[in-house]
Design a protein around this motif. Structure first.
Motif, PDB file in Angstrom:
ATOM      1  N   ALA A 181      38.436  23.968  43.892  1.00  8.01           N
ATOM      2  CA  ALA A 181      39.085  23.897  45.212  1.00  8.01           C
ATOM      3  C   ALA A 181      40.599  23.846  45.085  1.00  8.01           C
ATOM      4  CB  ALA A 181      38.586  22.667  45.972  1.00  8.01           C
ATOM      5  N   SER A 182      41.080  23.216  44.019  1.00  9.34           N
ATOM      6  CA  SER A 182      42.486  22.853  43.873  1.00  9.34           C
ATOM      7  C   SER A 182      42.825  21.841  44.978  1.00  9.34           C
ATOM      8  CB  SER A 182      43.442  24.055  43.956  1.00  9.34           C
ATOM      9  OG  SER A 182      43.861  24.280  45.288  1.00  9.34           O
ATOM     10  N   HIS A 258      43.101  34.297  48.610  1.00  5.90           N
ATOM     11  CA  HIS A 258      41.931  34.285  47.719  1.00  5.90           C
ATOM     12  C   HIS A 258      40.663  34.047  48.547  1.00  5.90           C
ATOM     13  CE1 HIS A 258      43.818  34.500  43.784  1.00  5.90           C
ATOM     14  NE2 HIS A 258      44.601  33.475  44.014  1.00  5.90           N
ATOM     15  N   GLN A 259      40.776  33.111  49.493  1.00  4.12           N
ATOM     16  CA  GLN A 259      39.615  32.771  50.324  1.00  4.12           C
ATOM     17  C   GLN A 259      39.153  33.986  51.135  1.00  4.12           C
ATOM     18  OE1 GLN A 259      38.350  29.119  52.693  1.00  4.12           O
ATOM     19  NE2 GLN A 259      40.015  29.913  53.943  1.00  4.12           N
ATOM     20  N   GLU A 260      40.110  34.622  51.796  1.00  2.00           N
ATOM     21  CA  GLU A 260      39.801  35.777  52.652  1.00  2.00           C
ATOM     22  C   GLU A 260      39.151  36.902  51.828  1.00  2.00           C
ATOM     23  OE1 GLU A 260      42.923  38.623  54.597  1.00  2.00           O
ATOM     24  OE2 GLU A 260      43.478  36.535  54.958  1.00  2.00           O
ATOM     25  N   ASN A 261      39.746  37.207  50.685  1.00  2.00           N
ATOM     26  CA  ASN A 261      39.199  38.274  49.846  1.00  2.00           C
ATOM     27  C   ASN A 261      37.831  37.898  49.289  1.00  2.00           C
ATOM     28  OD1 ASN A 261      41.307  39.962  50.272  1.00  2.00           O
ATOM     29  ND2 ASN A 261      42.181  39.841  48.219  1.00  2.00           N
ATOM     30  N   GLY A 262      37.694  36.641  48.869  1.00  2.84           N
ATOM     31  CA  GLY A 262      36.412  36.188  48.328  1.00  2.84           C
ATOM     32  C   GLY A 262      35.316  36.315  49.368  1.00  2.84           C
ATOM     33  N   LEU A 263      35.625  35.915  50.596  1.00  4.64           N
ATOM     34  CA  LEU A 263      34.604  35.992  51.647  1.00  4.64           C
ATOM     35  C   LEU A 263      34.293  37.442  52.003  1.00  4.64           C
ATOM     36  CD1 LEU A 263      35.557  32.958  53.885  1.00  4.64           C
ATOM     37  CD2 LEU A 263      33.327  33.386  52.813  1.00  4.64           C
ATOM     38  N   ALA A 264      35.305  38.287  51.994  1.00  5.10           N
ATOM     39  CA  ALA A 264      35.057  39.708  52.306  1.00  5.10           C
ATOM     40  C   ALA A 264      34.111  40.303  51.253  1.00  5.10           C
ATOM     41  CB  ALA A 264      36.380  40.477  52.331  1.00  5.10           C
ATOM     42  N   LEU A 265      34.366  40.010  49.990  1.00  2.74           N
ATOM     43  CA  LEU A 265      33.496  40.547  48.933  1.00  2.74           C
ATOM     44  C   LEU A 265      32.088  39.945  49.039  1.00  2.74           C
ATOM     45  CD1 LEU A 265      35.674  40.589  45.660  1.00  2.74           C
ATOM     46  CD2 LEU A 265      35.648  42.165  47.580  1.00  2.74           C
ATOM     47  N   ALA A 266      32.036  38.624  49.234  1.00  3.33           N
ATOM     48  CA  ALA A 266      30.736  37.938  49.264  1.00  3.33           C
ATOM     49  C   ALA A 266      29.875  38.468  50.414  1.00  3.33           C
ATOM     50  CB  ALA A 266      30.951  36.434  49.395  1.00  3.33           C
ATOM     51  N   ARG A 267      30.489  38.669  51.583  1.00  9.47           N
ATOM     52  CA  ARG A 267      29.721  39.165  52.738  1.00  9.47           C
ATOM     53  C   ARG A 267      29.214  40.573  52.476  1.00  9.47           C
ATOM     54  NH1 ARG A 267      34.164  36.984  56.207  1.00  9.47           N
ATOM     55  NH2 ARG A 267      33.496  34.881  56.729  1.00  9.47           N
ATOM     56  N   TRP A 268      30.074  41.381  51.890  1.00 10.59           N
ATOM     57  CA  TRP A 268      29.684  42.756  51.615  1.00 10.59           C
ATOM     58  C   TRP A 268      28.549  42.783  50.588  1.00 10.59           C
ATOM     59  CZ3 TRP A 268      29.645  46.051  47.381  1.00 10.59           C
ATOM     60  CH2 TRP A 268      29.474  47.411  47.674  1.00 10.59           C
ATOM     61  N   LEU A 269      28.691  41.967  49.543  1.00 10.20           N
ATOM     62  CA  LEU A 269      27.669  41.931  48.487  1.00 10.20           C
ATOM     63  C   LEU A 269      26.328  41.428  49.032  1.00 10.20           C
ATOM     64  CD1 LEU A 269      29.974  40.581  45.652  1.00 10.20           C
ATOM     65  CD2 LEU A 269      28.641  42.701  45.502  1.00 10.20           C
ATOM     66  N   ALA A 270      26.407  40.485  49.988  1.00  9.31           N
ATOM     67  CA  ALA A 270      25.173  39.911  50.547  1.00  9.31           C
ATOM     68  C   ALA A 270      24.331  40.990  51.240  1.00  9.31           C
ATOM     69  CB  ALA A 270      25.515  38.791  51.520  1.00  9.31           C
ATOM     70  N   PRO A 300      38.134  28.970  47.531  1.00  9.65           N
ATOM     71  CA  PRO A 300      38.844  30.074  46.880  1.00  9.65           C
ATOM     72  C   PRO A 300      37.894  31.258  46.684  1.00  9.65           C
ATOM     73  CG  PRO A 300      38.153  28.484  45.239  1.00  9.65           C
ATOM     74  CD  PRO A 300      37.721  27.934  46.569  1.00  9.65           C
ATOM     75  N   GLY A 301      38.348  32.288  46.000  1.00  9.44           N
ATOM     76  CA  GLY A 301      37.523  33.500  45.868  1.00  9.44           C
ATOM     77  C   GLY A 301      36.676  33.521  44.617  1.00  9.44           C
ATOM     78  N   LEU A 302      36.243  32.361  44.117  1.00  8.22           N
ATOM     79  CA  LEU A 302      35.414  32.318  42.916  1.00  8.22           C
ATOM     80  C   LEU A 302      33.973  32.048  43.329  1.00  8.22           C
ATOM     81  CD1 LEU A 302      35.855  32.311  39.698  1.00  8.22           C
ATOM     82  CD2 LEU A 302      35.303  29.888  39.894  1.00  8.22           C
ATOM     83  N   PHE A 303      33.079  33.000  43.054  1.00  7.53           N
ATOM     84  CA  PHE A 303      31.674  32.868  43.442  1.00  7.53           C
ATOM     85  C   PHE A 303      30.837  33.759  42.524  1.00  7.53           C
ATOM     86  CE2 PHE A 303      30.951  37.026  45.331  1.00  7.53           C
ATOM     87  CZ  PHE A 303      32.253  37.475  45.503  1.00  7.53           C
ATOM     88  N   SER A 304      29.527  33.611  42.593  1.00  2.00           N
ATOM     89  CA  SER A 304      28.641  34.424  41.745  1.00  2.00           C
ATOM     90  C   SER A 304      27.641  35.187  42.591  1.00  2.00           C
ATOM     91  CB  SER A 304      27.863  33.538  40.768  1.00  2.00           C
ATOM     92  OG  SER A 304      28.716  33.015  39.776  1.00  2.00           O
ATOM     93  N   ILE A 305      27.011  36.171  41.941  1.00  2.00           N
ATOM     94  CA  ILE A 305      25.854  36.851  42.551  1.00  2.00           C
ATOM     95  C   ILE A 305      24.730  36.871  41.523  1.00  2.00           C
ATOM     96  CG2 ILE A 305      27.181  38.334  44.111  1.00  2.00           C
ATOM     97  CD1 ILE A 305      26.758  40.637  42.077  1.00  2.00           C
ATOM     98  N   ARG A 306      23.507  37.006  42.021  1.00  2.00           N
ATOM     99  CA  ARG A 306      22.369  37.323  41.163  1.00  2.00           C
ATOM    100  C   ARG A 306      22.005  38.771  41.463  1.00  2.00           C
ATOM    101  NH1 ARG A 306      20.431  33.756  37.338  1.00  2.00           N
ATOM    102  NH2 ARG A 306      20.748  31.622  38.007  1.00  2.00           N
TER     103      ARG A 306
END
Ligand SMILES: Cc1ncc(COP(=O)(O)O)c(C=O)c1O
Length: 384
Positions: A181-182, A258-270, A300-306
């Protein structure tokens, strides 16, 4: 004052440095005194008498990090891992029992298993989602409860206040790794944690060129932490301190991006058939989402996928073809990264899901460009 304002002001003291906006780099192994009286005074006031104790560059950074974490003091050391080990060694001794989340950062786990065990400290790993149930794992000898929320590979959120309350009821110290989180998105000390540890290497420095760690506390624990760092000869180099403080000036601009980009990627990947699950606590539906919303100011934009089942050659083609996602482990810089996770050392709570685990760090690039790169990667995955 709001964090963005603090980040522009903290640790400056320009009037002490000929008006320079940034505190200069003081490099010193030797500290000279004007005479005996000055030397005695320095000793009496616990002021530095030797370079290992830091220079004004170190103090400027420590002051800024302590204020941002809502602590009273910070001790700067040469890496995030060094900060974790200082926090543990400050409190643990032979015969003590340590509780660590099963999702803890791998090298922190190795330190407990290899070094603390040799010192006679026993570690038990707990399910990171255990919450108040941690009380049942506490023994007479339990001295310290370590937290890291979320885990930096599998992203389980912890119920920090519930764990802290259970630890306090038993007189245990709590130490939390707050690197994900920092202090911009979470402040462990505000939630009752005794010691916050943060790897400055990641978001604080923010440019993938500095290694640095901090141990932050209120006055009560500071001397013990500072003495532990000193006893092991830990040191934060002034050039690194300067770079870290300089990086921190833009933390308030970088973290929301970082948050905005992370969420954009995560939503797209989902929404992709190649992905069986996205592990990101800021996504509604994630098992840790409610805790994240309750306690955290952002993600932040740090997350994982399976990944869904795939061929090995397709996977290699997907990863090898990325140009914007560097294949690298140490996250928190301005540039995006990808990191396939091959091994998860777990003993208490092995993840139920199978499927290749891939961690992403969303940098500051344009989200559309990053998504286009992910899309091209899935095309390679399918082709191979
Ligand atoms: C959660 C977490 N804590 C601590 C560290 C250690 O930081 P450093 O690389 O500065 O030793 C890392 C590094 O990856 C991390 O991910």
């Amino acid at each position: 004052m709001k964090d963005e304002t603090l980040l522009a002001q903290l640790g400056r003291r320009s009037h002490e440095h000929h008006g320079a906006v940034n505190p200069p780099v003081y490099r010193a192994s030797t500290i000279l005194f004007r005479g005996m009286a000055a030397r005695e005074e320095a000793v009496r006031n616990q002021a530095p008498t030797y370079g290992l104790g830091g220079t004004p560059t170190t103090f400027a950074l420590e002051e800024a990090v302590a204020a941002l974490e809502h602590g009273e003091h910070a001790v700067a050391v040469g890496s995030g891992l060094a900060a974790v080990t200082v926090a543990l060694l400050a409190f643990l001794e032979q015969g003590d029992h340590l509780l660590m989340p099963d999702s803890v950062y791998g090298p922190s786990r190795s330190f407990a298993d290899r070094r603390l065990r040799k010192l006679g400290v026993e570690t038990s790993y707990y399910d990171p989602t255990i919450g108040a149930g941690i009380a049942a794992l506490m023994r007479e000898s339990t001295k310290l409860v370590f937290l890291e929320s979320p885990g930096s590979l599998t992203f389980e959120m912890q119920d920090v206040p519930a764990i802290v309350a259970a630890a306090k009821a038993r007189g245990c110290i709590t130490v939390m790794d707050n690197t994900w989180a920092s202090p911009f998105f979470f402040r462990p000390l505000d939630h009752g944690v005794d010691v916050s540890v943060v790897a400055g290497t990641k978001f604080l420095a923010g440019h993938s060129d500095v290694l640095m760690g901090f141990v932050v506390s209120r006055a009560e624990h500071f001397r013990r932490l500072e003495a532990t760092a000193g006893d092991f000869g830990h040191y934060a180099a002034p050039d690194e301190c300067y770079q870290c403080l300089r990086g921190m000036r833009t933390l308030g601009v970088r973290m929301p991006r970082h948050q905005e980009n992370g969420l954009a990627l995560a939503r797209w990947l989902a929404g992709r058939k190649e992905v069986s699950r996205v592990l990101h606590p800021a996504l509604p539906g994630d098992p840790g989402h409610d805790l994240w919303r309750r306690d955290y100011a952002g993600a932040p934009g740090l997350f994982s996928i399976r990944l869904a089942p795939h061929s090995e050659s397709g996977f290699a083609a997907m990863i090898d073809g990325y140009r914007l996602f560097g294949l690298g482990a140490s996250w928190g810089g301005y540039e995006s990264l990808v990191w396939p996770v091959r091994k998860l050392p777990r003993s208490a709570a092995p993840p139920a899901e199978q499927g290749t685990l891939v961690r992403f760090h969303a940098g500051l690039e344009d989200a559309g460009d990053l998504i286009a790169e992910l899309e091209a990667g899935f095309a390679r995955l399918a082709r191979a």
